[in-house]
Design a protein around this motif. Structure first.
Motif, mmCIF file in Angstrom:
data_model
loop_
_atom_site.group_PDB
_atom_site.id
_atom_site.type_symbol
_atom_site.label_atom_id
_atom_site.label_comp_id
_atom_site.label_asym_id
_atom_site.label_seq_id
_atom_site.Cartn_x
_atom_site.Cartn_y
_atom_site.Cartn_z
ATOM 1 N N TRP A 13 18.839 56.505 70.637
ATOM 2 C CA TRP A 13 20.180 56.275 70.116
ATOM 3 C C TRP A 13 20.869 57.603 69.791
ATOM 4 O O TRP A 13 22.036 57.796 70.125
ATOM 5 C CB TRP A 13 20.088 55.386 68.869
ATOM 6 C CG TRP A 13 21.361 55.248 68.118
ATOM 7 C CD1 TRP A 13 22.480 54.571 68.516
ATOM 8 C CD2 TRP A 13 21.648 55.783 66.829
ATOM 9 N NE1 TRP A 13 23.445 54.665 67.539
ATOM 10 C CE2 TRP A 13 22.947 55.400 66.498
ATOM 11 C CE3 TRP A 13 20.922 56.544 65.924
ATOM 12 C CZ2 TRP A 13 23.557 55.760 65.295
ATOM 13 C CZ3 TRP A 13 21.524 56.894 64.730
ATOM 14 C CH2 TRP A 13 22.820 56.506 64.426
ATOM 15 N N CYS A 14 20.144 58.536 69.198
ATOM 16 C CA CYS A 14 20.721 59.831 68.806
ATOM 17 C C CYS A 14 21.235 60.631 70.002
ATOM 18 O O CYS A 14 22.253 61.308 69.898
ATOM 19 C CB CYS A 14 19.704 60.673 68.045
ATOM 20 S SG CYS A 14 19.400 60.116 66.371
ATOM 21 N N VAL A 15 20.530 60.575 71.120
ATOM 22 C CA VAL A 15 20.964 61.348 72.289
ATOM 23 C C VAL A 15 21.846 60.519 73.230
ATOM 24 O O VAL A 15 22.116 60.932 74.354
ATOM 25 C CB VAL A 15 19.773 61.955 73.064
ATOM 26 C CG1 VAL A 15 19.036 62.955 72.212
ATOM 27 C CG2 VAL A 15 18.850 60.896 73.591
ATOM 28 N N ARG A 16 22.282 59.361 72.751
ATOM 29 C CA ARG A 16 23.264 58.522 73.437
ATOM 30 C C ARG A 16 22.788 57.924 74.756
ATOM 31 O O ARG A 16 23.577 57.702 75.665
ATOM 32 C CB ARG A 16 24.567 59.288 73.628
ATOM 33 C CG ARG A 16 25.188 59.660 72.308
ATOM 34 C CD ARG A 16 26.501 60.366 72.469
ATOM 35 N NE ARG A 16 27.099 60.534 71.141
ATOM 36 C CZ ARG A 16 27.953 59.682 70.595
ATOM 37 N NH1 ARG A 16 28.323 58.619 71.240
ATOM 38 N NH2 ARG A 16 28.429 59.912 69.388
ATOM 39 N N ILE A 17 21.508 57.641 74.865
ATOM 40 C CA ILE A 17 21.021 56.907 76.032
ATOM 41 C C ILE A 17 21.348 55.427 75.856
ATOM 42 O O ILE A 17 21.652 54.727 76.806
ATOM 43 C CB ILE A 17 19.520 57.168 76.251
ATOM 44 C CG1 ILE A 17 19.341 58.638 76.644
ATOM 45 C CG2 ILE A 17 18.947 56.242 77.315
ATOM 46 C CD1 ILE A 17 17.925 59.107 76.741
ATOM 47 N N PHE A 18 21.311 54.955 74.596
ATOM 48 C CA PHE A 18 21.745 53.601 74.262
ATOM 49 C C PHE A 18 22.919 53.678 73.292
ATOM 50 O O PHE A 18 22.983 54.574 72.458
ATOM 51 C CB PHE A 18 20.602 52.803 73.617
ATOM 52 C CG PHE A 18 19.552 52.368 74.600
ATOM 53 C CD1 PHE A 18 19.729 51.242 75.376
ATOM 54 C CD2 PHE A 18 18.384 53.092 74.750
ATOM 55 C CE1 PHE A 18 18.767 50.839 76.290
ATOM 56 C CE2 PHE A 18 17.415 52.708 75.651
ATOM 57 C CZ PHE A 18 17.607 51.572 76.424
ATOM 58 N N LYS A 19 23.833 52.697 73.407
ATOM 59 C CA LYS A 19 25.024 52.692 72.560
ATOM 60 C C LYS A 19 24.711 52.375 71.103
ATOM 61 O O LYS A 19 25.427 52.803 70.212
ATOM 62 C CB LYS A 19 26.024 51.646 73.058
ATOM 63 C CG LYS A 19 26.882 52.116 74.180
ATOM 64 C CD LYS A 19 27.945 51.082 74.473
ATOM 65 C CE LYS A 19 28.934 51.609 75.483
ATOM 66 N NZ LYS A 19 30.020 50.685 75.725
ATOM 67 N N SER A 20 23.684 51.590 70.863
ATOM 68 C CA SER A 20 23.347 51.236 69.490
ATOM 69 C C SER A 20 21.839 51.329 69.294
ATOM 70 O O SER A 20 21.068 51.250 70.252
ATOM 71 C CB SER A 20 23.826 49.822 69.153
ATOM 72 O OG SER A 20 23.071 48.869 69.858
ATOM 73 N N ARG A 21 21.453 51.505 68.057
ATOM 74 C CA ARG A 21 20.031 51.606 67.773
ATOM 75 C C ARG A 21 19.343 50.265 68.010
ATOM 76 O O ARG A 21 18.188 50.222 68.436
ATOM 77 C CB ARG A 21 19.825 52.074 66.334
ATOM 78 C CG ARG A 21 18.377 52.354 66.041
ATOM 79 C CD ARG A 21 18.190 53.304 64.921
ATOM 80 N NE ARG A 21 16.787 53.395 64.557
ATOM 81 C CZ ARG A 21 16.379 53.874 63.420
ATOM 82 N NH1 ARG A 21 17.229 54.327 62.536
ATOM 83 N NH2 ARG A 21 15.094 53.924 63.146
ATOM 84 N N SER A 22 20.050 49.182 67.766
ATOM 85 C CA SER A 22 19.441 47.869 67.995
ATOM 86 C C SER A 22 19.166 47.642 69.480
ATOM 87 O O SER A 22 18.162 47.024 69.844
ATOM 88 C CB SER A 22 20.311 46.753 67.419
ATOM 89 O OG SER A 22 21.571 46.733 68.045
ATOM 90 N N LYS A 23 20.025 48.159 70.375
ATOM 91 C CA LYS A 23 19.752 48.036 71.816
ATOM 92 C C LYS A 23 18.534 48.861 72.199
ATOM 93 O O LYS A 23 17.717 48.442 73.019
ATOM 94 C CB LYS A 23 20.967 48.484 72.628
ATOM 95 C CG LYS A 23 22.098 47.489 72.585
ATOM 96 C CD LYS A 23 23.234 47.892 73.484
ATOM 97 C CE LYS A 23 24.327 46.840 73.405
ATOM 98 N NZ LYS A 23 25.414 47.109 74.330
ATOM 99 N N ALA A 24 18.390 50.047 71.600
ATOM 100 C CA ALA A 24 17.212 50.882 71.856
ATOM 101 C C ALA A 24 15.954 50.184 71.341
ATOM 102 O O ALA A 24 14.913 50.182 72.008
ATOM 103 C CB ALA A 24 17.381 52.245 71.194
ATOM 104 N N THR A 25 16.044 49.575 70.161
ATOM 105 C CA THR A 25 14.913 48.853 69.581
ATOM 106 C C THR A 25 14.516 47.674 70.462
ATOM 107 O O THR A 25 13.334 47.455 70.726
ATOM 108 C CB THR A 25 15.268 48.363 68.160
ATOM 109 O OG1 THR A 25 15.608 49.495 67.363
ATOM 110 C CG2 THR A 25 14.117 47.624 67.521
ATOM 111 N N ASN A 26 15.500 46.916 70.943
ATOM 112 C CA ASN A 26 15.212 45.766 71.798
ATOM 113 C C ASN A 26 14.570 46.195 73.114
ATOM 114 O O ASN A 26 13.667 45.516 73.614
ATOM 115 C CB ASN A 26 16.484 44.965 72.063
ATOM 116 C CG ASN A 26 16.934 44.187 70.850
ATOM 117 O OD1 ASN A 26 16.144 43.899 69.953
ATOM 118 N ND2 ASN A 26 18.209 43.862 70.798
ATOM 119 N N ALA A 27 15.015 47.314 73.676
ATOM 120 C CA ALA A 27 14.410 47.813 74.913
ATOM 121 C C ALA A 27 12.937 48.141 74.683
ATOM 122 O O ALA A 27 12.087 47.855 75.533
ATOM 123 C CB ALA A 27 15.157 49.036 75.420
ATOM 124 N N CYS A 28 12.627 48.723 73.529
ATOM 125 C CA CYS A 28 11.230 49.037 73.205
ATOM 126 C C CYS A 28 10.415 47.758 73.029
ATOM 127 O O CYS A 28 9.296 47.653 73.536
ATOM 128 C CB CYS A 28 11.154 49.881 71.937
ATOM 129 S SG CYS A 28 11.837 51.532 72.108
#
Length: 109
Positions: A13-28
């Motif tokens: 999320w910090c390096v803007r690969i995902f728009k939101s932290r929740s999207k990054a969490t769901n991908a994991c």
């Protein structure tokens, strides 16, 4: 001084690969983020030098982590924090998909 390790979901999320932290969490959680063959949980810790692979929007992307940053920053500041090492075939797949997706331009009368 930036920390040595960081949660993978927060870094994505910090390096803007995902728009939101929740999207990054769901991908994991879905198993789309890996180091090698090891699927990462959202709380998995990563460090500079790790190579992560992720599946996003049907594309397989690979990134070499160059730096860990403590908070979300602009794209210009985030870009030096990783190297995109995605194979050229996968990048071409994205370019082929993107061609012709824009709506035709219309001219006002």
């Amino acid at each position: 001084m930036p920390s040595e390790r960081m949660r993978v979901d927060k870094w994505l999320w910090c390096v803007r690969i995902f728009k939101s932290r929740s999207k990054a969490t769901n991908a994991c959680k879905k198993g789309h983020v890996k180091i090698g063959e090891l699927k990462l949980k959202p709380a998995s810790l990563i460090k500079a030098g790790d190579v992560i692979s992720l599946k996003k929007d049907g594309f397989n992307l690979d990134f070499n982590i160059v730096a860990i940053i403590p908070k979300r920053v602009s794209f210009v500041l985030a870009a030096p924090c990783y190297e995109n090492i995605t194979p050229i075939e996968e990048l071409n797949k994205f370019k082929d998909w993107f061609i012709g997706k824009a709506a035709p331009e219309k001219r006002m009368k």
